[in-house]
Design a protein around this motif. Structure first.
Motif, PDB file in Angstrom:
ATOM      1  N   HIS A   1     -27.348 -27.896 110.426  1.00 40.24           N
ATOM      2  CA  HIS A   1     -27.191 -26.472 110.715  1.00 40.24           C
ATOM      3  C   HIS A   1     -26.532 -26.263 112.077  1.00 40.24           C
ATOM      4  O   HIS A   1     -25.671 -25.379 112.242  1.00 40.24           O
ATOM      5  CB  HIS A   1     -28.562 -25.785 110.683  1.00 40.24           C
ATOM      6  CG  HIS A   1     -28.533 -24.357 111.142  1.00 40.24           C
ATOM      7  ND1 HIS A   1     -28.013 -23.339 110.373  1.00 40.24           N
ATOM      8  CD2 HIS A   1     -28.943 -23.788 112.317  1.00 40.24           C
ATOM      9  CE1 HIS A   1     -28.114 -22.193 111.045  1.00 40.24           C
ATOM     10  NE2 HIS A   1     -28.671 -22.450 112.230  1.00 40.24           N
ATOM     11  N   ILE A   2     -26.896 -27.079 113.049  1.00 42.29           N
ATOM     12  CA  ILE A   2     -26.318 -26.937 114.391  1.00 42.29           C
ATOM     13  C   ILE A   2     -24.833 -27.264 114.374  1.00 42.29           C
ATOM     14  O   ILE A   2     -24.010 -26.576 115.008  1.00 42.29           O
ATOM     15  CB  ILE A   2     -27.090 -27.845 115.370  1.00 42.29           C
ATOM     16  CG1 ILE A   2     -28.511 -27.285 115.597  1.00 42.29           C
ATOM     17  CG2 ILE A   2     -26.350 -27.971 116.707  1.00 42.29           C
ATOM     18  CD1 ILE A   2     -29.396 -28.192 116.403  1.00 42.29           C
ATOM     19  N   ARG A   3     -24.459 -28.317 113.633  1.00 36.23           N
ATOM     20  CA  ARG A   3     -23.034 -28.672 113.585  1.00 36.23           C
ATOM     21  C   ARG A   3     -22.216 -27.581 112.904  1.00 36.23           C
ATOM     22  O   ARG A   3     -21.126 -27.223 113.347  1.00 36.23           O
ATOM     23  CB  ARG A   3     -22.865 -30.003 112.838  1.00 36.23           C
ATOM     24  CG  ARG A   3     -23.190 -31.223 113.690  1.00 36.23           C
ATOM     25  CD  ARG A   3     -22.697 -32.493 113.020  1.00 36.23           C
ATOM     26  NE  ARG A   3     -23.443 -32.754 111.784  1.00 36.23           N
ATOM     27  CZ  ARG A   3     -24.550 -33.484 111.719  1.00 36.23           C
ATOM     28  NH1 ARG A   3     -25.039 -34.029 112.820  1.00 36.23           N
ATOM     29  NH2 ARG A   3     -25.157 -33.685 110.569  1.00 36.23           N
ATOM     30  N   LEU A   4     -22.731 -27.021 111.825  1.00 35.94           N
ATOM     31  CA  LEU A   4     -21.981 -26.011 111.088  1.00 35.94           C
ATOM     32  C   LEU A   4     -21.928 -24.679 111.830  1.00 35.94           C
ATOM     33  O   LEU A   4     -20.924 -23.958 111.776  1.00 35.94           O
ATOM     34  CB  LEU A   4     -22.610 -25.802 109.705  1.00 35.94           C
ATOM     35  CG  LEU A   4     -22.466 -26.973 108.719  1.00 35.94           C
ATOM     36  CD1 LEU A   4     -23.250 -26.694 107.445  1.00 35.94           C
ATOM     37  CD2 LEU A   4     -20.987 -27.204 108.392  1.00 35.94           C
ATOM     38  N   THR A   5     -22.995 -24.320 112.499  1.00 32.76           N
ATOM     39  CA  THR A   5     -23.074 -22.991 113.107  1.00 32.76           C
ATOM     40  C   THR A   5     -22.560 -22.968 114.534  1.00 32.76           C
ATOM     41  O   THR A   5     -21.854 -22.026 114.941  1.00 32.76           O
ATOM     42  CB  THR A   5     -24.529 -22.484 113.073  1.00 32.76           C
ATOM     43  OG1 THR A   5     -25.020 -22.538 111.718  1.00 32.76           O
ATOM     44  CG2 THR A   5     -24.621 -21.051 113.584  1.00 32.76           C
ATOM     45  N   TYR A   6     -22.890 -23.995 115.304  1.00 28.44           N
ATOM     46  CA  TYR A   6     -22.584 -23.961 116.731  1.00 28.44           C
ATOM     47  C   TYR A   6     -21.583 -25.026 117.167  1.00 28.44           C
ATOM     48  O   TYR A   6     -21.182 -25.060 118.331  1.00 28.44           O
ATOM     49  CB  TYR A   6     -23.881 -24.139 117.540  1.00 28.44           C
ATOM     50  CG  TYR A   6     -24.918 -23.079 117.216  1.00 28.44           C
ATOM     51  CD1 TYR A   6     -24.781 -21.795 117.701  1.00 28.44           C
ATOM     52  CD2 TYR A   6     -26.004 -23.376 116.404  1.00 28.44           C
ATOM     53  CE1 TYR A   6     -25.709 -20.817 117.402  1.00 28.44           C
ATOM     54  CE2 TYR A   6     -26.944 -22.411 116.092  1.00 28.44           C
ATOM     55  CZ  TYR A   6     -26.795 -21.132 116.596  1.00 28.44           C
ATOM     56  OH  TYR A   6     -27.716 -20.178 116.282  1.00 28.44           O
ATOM     57  N   GLY A   7     -21.193 -25.946 116.239  1.00 29.09           N
ATOM     58  CA  GLY A   7     -20.182 -26.946 116.572  1.00 29.09           C
ATOM     59  C   GLY A   7     -20.661 -27.995 117.538  1.00 29.09           C
ATOM     60  O   GLY A   7     -19.839 -28.616 118.226  1.00 29.09           O
ATOM     61  N   ARG A   8     -21.982 -28.227 117.647  1.00 25.82           N
ATOM     62  CA  ARG A   8     -22.526 -29.269 118.491  1.00 25.82           C
ATOM     63  C   ARG A   8     -23.123 -30.362 117.621  1.00 25.82           C
ATOM     64  O   ARG A   8     -23.478 -30.137 116.471  1.00 25.82           O
ATOM     65  CB  ARG A   8     -23.617 -28.720 119.428  1.00 25.82           C
ATOM     66  CG  ARG A   8     -23.117 -28.171 120.760  1.00 25.82           C
ATOM     67  CD  ARG A   8     -22.105 -27.105 120.617  1.00 25.82           C
ATOM     68  NE  ARG A   8     -21.761 -26.423 121.880  1.00 25.82           N
ATOM     69  CZ  ARG A   8     -20.973 -25.368 121.924  1.00 25.82           C
ATOM     70  NH1 ARG A   8     -20.457 -24.865 120.800  1.00 25.82           N
ATOM     71  NH2 ARG A   8     -20.694 -24.807 123.090  1.00 25.82           N
ATOM     72  N   GLU A   9     -23.236 -31.557 118.217  1.00 26.76           N
ATOM     73  CA  GLU A   9     -23.638 -32.723 117.442  1.00 26.76           C
ATOM     74  C   GLU A   9     -25.083 -32.612 116.956  1.00 26.76           C
ATOM     75  O   GLU A   9     -25.387 -32.909 115.809  1.00 26.76           O
ATOM     76  CB  GLU A   9     -23.459 -33.986 118.281  1.00 26.76           C
ATOM     77  CG  GLU A   9     -23.796 -35.286 117.557  1.00 26.76           C
ATOM     78  CD  GLU A   9     -22.799 -35.590 116.441  1.00 26.76           C
ATOM     79  OE1 GLU A   9     -23.169 -36.348 115.528  1.00 26.76           O
ATOM     80  OE2 GLU A   9     -21.676 -35.056 116.479  1.00 26.76           O
ATOM     81  N   ASP A  10     -25.981 -32.190 117.849  1.00 29.73           N
ATOM     82  CA  ASP A  10     -27.397 -32.121 117.499  1.00 29.73           C
ATOM     83  C   ASP A  10     -28.090 -31.149 118.439  1.00 29.73           C
ATOM     84  O   ASP A  10     -27.448 -30.464 119.244  1.00 29.73           O
ATOM     85  CB  ASP A  10     -28.047 -33.513 117.545  1.00 29.73           C
ATOM     86  CG  ASP A  10     -27.780 -34.236 118.855  1.00 29.73           C
ATOM     87  OD1 ASP A  10     -27.615 -33.553 119.877  1.00 29.73           O
ATOM     88  OD2 ASP A  10     -27.735 -35.475 118.858  1.00 29.73           O
ATOM     89  N   SER A  11     -29.424 -31.106 118.345  1.00 32.80           N
ATOM     90  CA  SER A  11     -30.179 -30.146 119.149  1.00 32.80           C
ATOM     91  C   SER A  11     -30.101 -30.462 120.637  1.00 32.80           C
ATOM     92  O   SER A  11     -30.137 -29.552 121.466  1.00 32.80           O
ATOM     93  CB  SER A  11     -31.647 -30.142 118.691  1.00 32.80           C
ATOM     94  OG  SER A  11     -32.233 -31.421 118.830  1.00 32.80           O
ATOM     95  N   PHE A  12     -29.969 -31.742 120.993  1.00 36.26           N
ATOM     96  CA  PHE A  12     -29.868 -32.093 122.408  1.00 36.26           C
ATOM     97  C   PHE A  12     -28.572 -31.605 123.017  1.00 36.26           C
ATOM     98  O   PHE A  12     -28.546 -31.082 124.142  1.00 36.26           O
ATOM     99  CB  PHE A  12     -30.022 -33.609 122.586  1.00 36.26           C
ATOM    100  CG  PHE A  12     -31.411 -34.110 122.298  1.00 36.26           C
ATOM    101  CD1 PHE A  12     -32.399 -34.025 123.251  1.00 36.26           C
ATOM    102  CD2 PHE A  12     -31.723 -34.658 121.065  1.00 36.26           C
ATOM    103  CE1 PHE A  12     -33.687 -34.483 122.992  1.00 36.26           C
ATOM    104  CE2 PHE A  12     -32.995 -35.108 120.796  1.00 36.26           C
ATOM    105  CZ  PHE A  12     -33.983 -35.019 121.752  1.00 36.26           C
TER     106      PHE A  12
END
Length: 499
Positions: A68-79
């Motif tokens: 979800h983070i990669r699709l929505t915010y373009g970041r690898e993971d929560s960290f």
């Protein structure tokens, strides 16, 4: 391979594996910034964080997956997302430490002094019969060894007892809905109606030469209604103050020959004071603006409590009244006996109602503690049963001590034999367990058991003395055992104690 970070035991649970840096995706100038929206949604937790890992923990607790983070915010993971949020949002530092919350109120706590006061105001009206004895002396006897005018007083008292039990429930129901004005109106209408009912019941059994007993029964009925109003409106102390002249006069008669005029004046002063105080408090309560915030938020307040729901309380009051009178007046049913024999038992039972009320609160408090401490149904049932045994045993000890004290202090009272003492204790068990079931809403069950017992006691009066004596002990014994078992079954369930 999953995109979740690998946990390295050597660097701690919050560490993440090294990975090649990945540039965030470029956002068109016309698109909304999802990172800013996320920061706004998380509120003060982001600027108050002192390390990115705190924000990562918040994101994971919010249910965000790496996909979800990669699709929505373009970041690898929560960290990675947490690091960006930590860098973008200015730091405000941790919020100030809040003041420690006040200690939680202990549920079902009741002051012993207040309960003892209620027991005292329950017992003091009995002294009116001592003070008013000369006014009843000229009536004719009843032919069954009863003092003159006893049936007139008892029938009027029972009628008022039953009516005012139901009236008190209806007024308390209005108070529970937050409508004090409607409670006052119920008392304003119900108390005079109860006085008329008690007078009519006494009139129905009044015989020749019992006019004084009828007048006394009328005053008794008026007092019952006024005292009910004061007790429902929590004006116990006012009732005690009003009864003081009569109580002092009755105690004075034990040592001196008080003139009849003085006796009548003391009775009149206390009676008028109770009536005036009750009228004032009811009128004051009736001036409260109807439709308060609490009442307006309660849809039941629109139609009010059902009249039928108060009926079992009246039946319970009538049945327990009959049983109590049989217990304390059983010595009056033989030829040549006097009311002084029954007085210690009556006083002891009435005074015990104060400690009984306090022990009811103790039972609810103990069950509440057991409910919070138990993890299994069997453990709670065991805790509730032990609490019942302690409270009921404590009440019986108090009742027995009061019976012994009143027997010693009452001049001319004989020592009660084992049978009469046991009968009084059985009645005490019935009263306490019945009141306990009533407090938990099982009043219909308690009223049914007590009504059957009262009917059996009444039917035994038409049999021989041997049968009457046996029933006088067996009926309350069996009924008290049935009520105790019902308490264990019905109140041993956790659901009975949850709000």
């Amino acid at each position: 391979m999953s995109g979740s970070p690998r946990i390295d035991a050597g660097t701690g649970a919050g560490a993440r594996r090294d990975r090649p840096a990945r540039m965030p995706q470029q956002r068109p100038h016309w698109a909304a910034d999802p990172l800013r929206e996320l920061a706004d949604r998380l509120g003060e937790s982001v600027p108050a964080a002192v390390h990115p890992d705190e924000i990562a923990a918040i994101l994971e607790s919010d249910g965000m997956t790496d996909d979800h983070i990669r699709l929505t915010y373009g970041r690898e993971d929560s960290f990675a997302l947490a690091e960006d949020l930590f860098a973008r949002v200015p730091r405000t530092g941790p919020p100030p430490r809040p003041e420690p919350p006040p200690p939680a109120a202990v549920p079902w706590r009741a002051g012993l002094a207040g309960c003892l006061l209620r027991g005292l105001v329950f017992a003091l009206p009995g002294l009116a019969y001592v003070l008013g004895a000369p006014f009843l002396a000229d009536a004719a006897g009843e032919g069954r060894g009863l003092p003159a005018g006893t049936d007139v007083l008892l029938v009027g008292a029972l009628a008022g007892w039953a009516w005012n039990q139901a009236l008190a429930h209806r007024a308390y129901a209005w108070l529970g809905l937050g409508d004090r004005a409607s409670a006052a109106r119920a008392l304003l209408i119900g108390a005079p109606a109860g006085a008329l009912l008690g007078t009519a019941a006494a009139l129905a059994v009044t015989g020749p030469g019992e006019g004084a007993a009828l007048a006394f029964a009328t005053a008794q009925a008026v007092y019952q209604g006024a005292a009910t109003a004061l007790l429902v409106l929590a004006r116990d102390r006012l009732l005690l103050y009003a009864l003081t002249p009569m109580a002092l006069g009755a105690l004075l008669t034990l040592a001196l020959d008080v003139p009849v005029v003085v006796r009548a004046a003391l009775l009149a002063v206390s009676g008028a004071a109770v009536l005036a105080l009750a009228g004032r408090e009811v009128l004051r309560a009736g001036k409260v603006r109807r439709g308060s915030a609490r009442a307006a938020s309660n849809p039941r307040a629109a139609c009010g409590p059902s009249l039928w729901r108060s009926l079992p309380y009246g039946i319970f009051g009538l049945a327990t009244g009959v049983l109590v009178l049989y217990a304390v007046l059983q010595n009056l049913l033989g030829p040549g006996t006097t009311g002084v024999v029954a007085a210690p038992g009556a006083v002891a039972l009435t005074l015990s109602m104060g400690p009984a009320e306090w022990l009811l609160y103790r039972f609810r408090r103990g069950c509440d503690a057991g409910l919070r401490a138990s993890t299994a149904h069997s453990a709670f049932r065991r805790a509730a049963t032990l609490t019942l045994a302690r409270c009921l045993g404590g009440y019986l000890v108090v009742l027995l001590a009061l019976l012994a004290a009143t027997t010693v202090l009452w001049i001319g009272a004989p020592v009660p034999d084992t049978t009469r003492a046991a009968g009084l204790l059985f009645i005490g068990v019935m009263l306490w367990t019945g009141l306990l079931l009533q407090a938990f809403g099982a009043v219909a069950v308690a009223a049914t058991v007590c009504a059957v017992a009262a009917l059996l006691q009444t039917a035994a009066l038409f049999t021989g003395p041997a049968v009457t004596g046996t029933v006088a002990l067996a009926v309350p014994g069996v009924a008290s055992a049935v009520l105790a078992v019902l308490v264990c079954v019905l109140l041993g369930r956790a659901t009975a104690h949850r709000p």
